[in-house]
Design a protein around this motif. Sequence first.
Motif, mmCIF file in Angstrom:
data_model
loop_
_atom_site.group_PDB
_atom_site.id
_atom_site.type_symbol
_atom_site.label_atom_id
_atom_site.label_comp_id
_atom_site.label_asym_id
_atom_site.label_seq_id
_atom_site.Cartn_x
_atom_site.Cartn_y
_atom_site.Cartn_z
ATOM 1 N N LEU A 118 -5.730 4.968 -10.734
ATOM 2 C CA LEU A 118 -6.668 3.863 -10.928
ATOM 3 C C LEU A 118 -5.951 2.631 -11.479
ATOM 4 O O LEU A 118 -6.266 1.501 -11.113
ATOM 5 N N ILE A 119 -4.980 2.860 -12.334
ATOM 6 C CA ILE A 119 -4.191 1.744 -12.871
ATOM 7 C C ILE A 119 -3.326 1.145 -11.768
ATOM 8 O O ILE A 119 -3.241 -0.078 -11.622
ATOM 9 N N ILE A 120 -2.702 2.014 -10.988
ATOM 10 C CA ILE A 120 -1.871 1.539 -9.877
ATOM 11 C C ILE A 120 -2.725 0.747 -8.882
ATOM 12 O O ILE A 120 -2.316 -0.322 -8.408
ATOM 13 N N THR A 121 -3.914 1.243 -8.593
ATOM 14 C CA THR A 121 -4.811 0.546 -7.675
ATOM 15 C C THR A 121 -5.231 -0.810 -8.239
ATOM 16 O O THR A 121 -5.300 -1.804 -7.517
ATOM 17 N N GLN A 122 -5.483 -0.867 -9.530
ATOM 18 C CA GLN A 122 -5.836 -2.152 -10.150
ATOM 19 C C GLN A 122 -4.651 -3.119 -10.111
ATOM 20 O O GLN A 122 -4.837 -4.314 -9.890
ATOM 21 N N LEU A 123 -3.445 -2.613 -10.305
ATOM 22 C CA LEU A 123 -2.261 -3.474 -10.195
ATOM 23 C C LEU A 123 -2.115 -4.013 -8.767
ATOM 24 O O LEU A 123 -1.756 -5.176 -8.571
ATOM 25 N N PHE A 124 -2.400 -3.162 -7.789
ATOM 26 C CA PHE A 124 -2.414 -3.608 -6.394
ATOM 27 C C PHE A 124 -3.429 -4.741 -6.216
ATOM 28 O O PHE A 124 -3.130 -5.777 -5.613
ATOM 29 N N ASN A 125 -4.622 -4.547 -6.762
ATOM 30 C CA ASN A 125 -5.684 -5.546 -6.701
ATOM 31 C C ASN A 125 -5.227 -6.876 -7.311
ATOM 32 O O ASN A 125 -5.395 -7.944 -6.716
ATOM 33 N N LEU A 126 -4.645 -6.812 -8.493
ATOM 34 C CA LEU A 126 -4.204 -8.032 -9.173
ATOM 35 C C LEU A 126 -3.084 -8.730 -8.403
ATOM 36 O O LEU A 126 -3.095 -9.954 -8.250
ATOM 37 N N TYR A 127 -2.128 -7.953 -7.923
ATOM 38 C CA TYR A 127 -1.023 -8.532 -7.157
ATOM 39 C C TYR A 127 -1.554 -9.195 -5.883
ATOM 40 O O TYR A 127 -1.187 -10.326 -5.570
ATOM 41 N N MET A 128 -2.401 -8.466 -5.161
ATOM 42 C CA MET A 128 -2.929 -9.005 -3.907
ATOM 43 C C MET A 128 -3.724 -10.289 -4.155
ATOM 44 O O MET A 128 -3.593 -11.250 -3.394
ATOM 45 N N SER A 129 -4.530 -10.300 -5.201
ATOM 46 C CA SER A 129 -5.321 -11.490 -5.502
ATOM 47 C C SER A 129 -4.424 -12.686 -5.793
ATOM 48 O O SER A 129 -4.627 -13.774 -5.237
ATOM 49 N N ARG A 130 -3.436 -12.493 -6.625
ATOM 50 C CA ARG A 130 -2.599 -13.621 -7.054
ATOM 51 C C ARG A 130 -1.562 -14.057 -6.019
ATOM 52 O O ARG A 130 -1.384 -15.242 -5.759
ATOM 53 N N PHE A 131 -0.868 -13.090 -5.416
ATOM 54 C CA PHE A 131 0.278 -13.448 -4.577
ATOM 55 C C PHE A 131 0.017 -13.383 -3.079
ATOM 56 O O PHE A 131 0.865 -13.786 -2.290
ATOM 57 N N GLN A 132 -1.148 -12.901 -2.685
ATOM 58 C CA GLN A 132 -1.466 -12.847 -1.256
ATOM 59 C C GLN A 132 -2.742 -13.633 -0.949
ATOM 60 O O GLN A 132 -2.721 -14.526 -0.122
ATOM 61 N N ILE A 133 -3.822 -13.299 -1.608
ATOM 62 C CA ILE A 133 -5.113 -13.895 -1.251
ATOM 63 C C ILE A 133 -5.189 -15.372 -1.647
ATOM 64 O O ILE A 133 -5.599 -16.217 -0.832
ATOM 65 N N ILE A 134 -4.822 -15.710 -2.854
ATOM 66 C CA ILE A 134 -4.897 -17.118 -3.275
ATOM 67 C C ILE A 134 -4.028 -18.013 -2.388
ATOM 68 O O ILE A 134 -4.496 -19.059 -1.929
ATOM 69 N N VAL A 182 0.848 -1.203 0.000
ATOM 70 C CA VAL A 182 0.000 0.000 0.000
ATOM 71 C C VAL A 182 0.878 1.245 0.000
ATOM 72 O O VAL A 182 0.612 2.200 -0.737
ATOM 73 N N VAL A 183 1.921 1.232 0.805
ATOM 74 C CA VAL A 183 2.833 2.389 0.860
ATOM 75 C C VAL A 183 3.505 2.595 -0.502
ATOM 76 O O VAL A 183 3.598 3.733 -0.988
ATOM 77 N N ILE A 184 3.939 1.518 -1.129
ATOM 78 C CA ILE A 184 4.556 1.619 -2.454
ATOM 79 C C ILE A 184 3.554 2.162 -3.471
ATOM 80 O O ILE A 184 3.857 3.072 -4.243
ATOM 81 N N ALA A 185 2.338 1.615 -3.464
ATOM 82 C CA ALA A 185 1.309 2.069 -4.408
ATOM 83 C C ALA A 185 0.968 3.534 -4.160
ATOM 84 O O ALA A 185 0.835 4.317 -5.115
ATOM 85 N N ALA A 186 0.856 3.931 -2.899
ATOM 86 C CA ALA A 186 0.543 5.334 -2.577
ATOM 87 C C ALA A 186 1.658 6.254 -3.067
ATOM 88 O O ALA A 186 1.391 7.330 -3.612
ATOM 89 N N GLY A 187 2.895 5.817 -2.902
ATOM 90 C CA GLY A 187 4.023 6.604 -3.401
ATOM 91 C C GLY A 187 4.005 6.724 -4.914
ATOM 92 O O GLY A 187 4.275 7.804 -5.460
ATOM 93 N N LEU A 188 3.683 5.645 -5.589
ATOM 94 C CA LEU A 188 3.597 5.680 -7.050
ATOM 95 C C LEU A 188 2.486 6.615 -7.520
ATOM 96 O O LEU A 188 2.628 7.304 -8.533
ATOM 97 N N ILE A 189 1.406 6.653 -6.766
ATOM 98 C CA ILE A 189 0.306 7.560 -7.120
ATOM 99 C C ILE A 189 0.775 9.009 -7.009
ATOM 100 O O ILE A 189 0.479 9.834 -7.877
#
Length: 164
Positions: free
Chosen positions: A123-139, A20-27
């Motif tokens: 919005l793109i950064i947030t979607q990338l966060f979503n995809l990363y979290m789904s694949r590498f954390q949630i699953i 989240v910190v990385i994504a917020a910084g990228l934003i």
Amino acid sequence: MTLLAKPHWLELKLPPVLLVVIAAGLIVISPAFSYFESVNQARQMSSWMPLTATGLMALGIIVAITGVYQFRQYQTTVNPVNPHHASSLVTTGIYRFSRNPMYLGMLIALLGWSAWWQQPFGLIITQLFNLYMSRFQIIPEERALQGQFGLQFDEYCQQTRRWL
């Protein structure tokens, strides 16, 4: 329940709060990579954005903290890197609506952060966060929980969506 069977080396490696910190910084720095003049024009037109942004960030924080609070009530781990240490499956309260309210809260807060900085690229950064979290954390978490709680977790997954 079908989860990706073969683990990936990135699974459960990066703490979600760090992401989240990385994504917020990228934003925040995303305007440096934007070539769209319309972004600057949109900033001037949206005086309602601070209220929307603050509301989204507050909602995201509340959702995430509610998830943490419920885990604490059930005395189970909130450590996202070691989901196999879970002592109980939380399915009540906010977990009736989302299997991942902490991550959902982070996602909502990132949307608010994007609105605060008025960055469409956010919005793109947030979607990338979503995809990363789904694949590498949630699953991987779900794989661990399914192994630990079996049929009880399968039934919970059938009743409750992953995000919302």
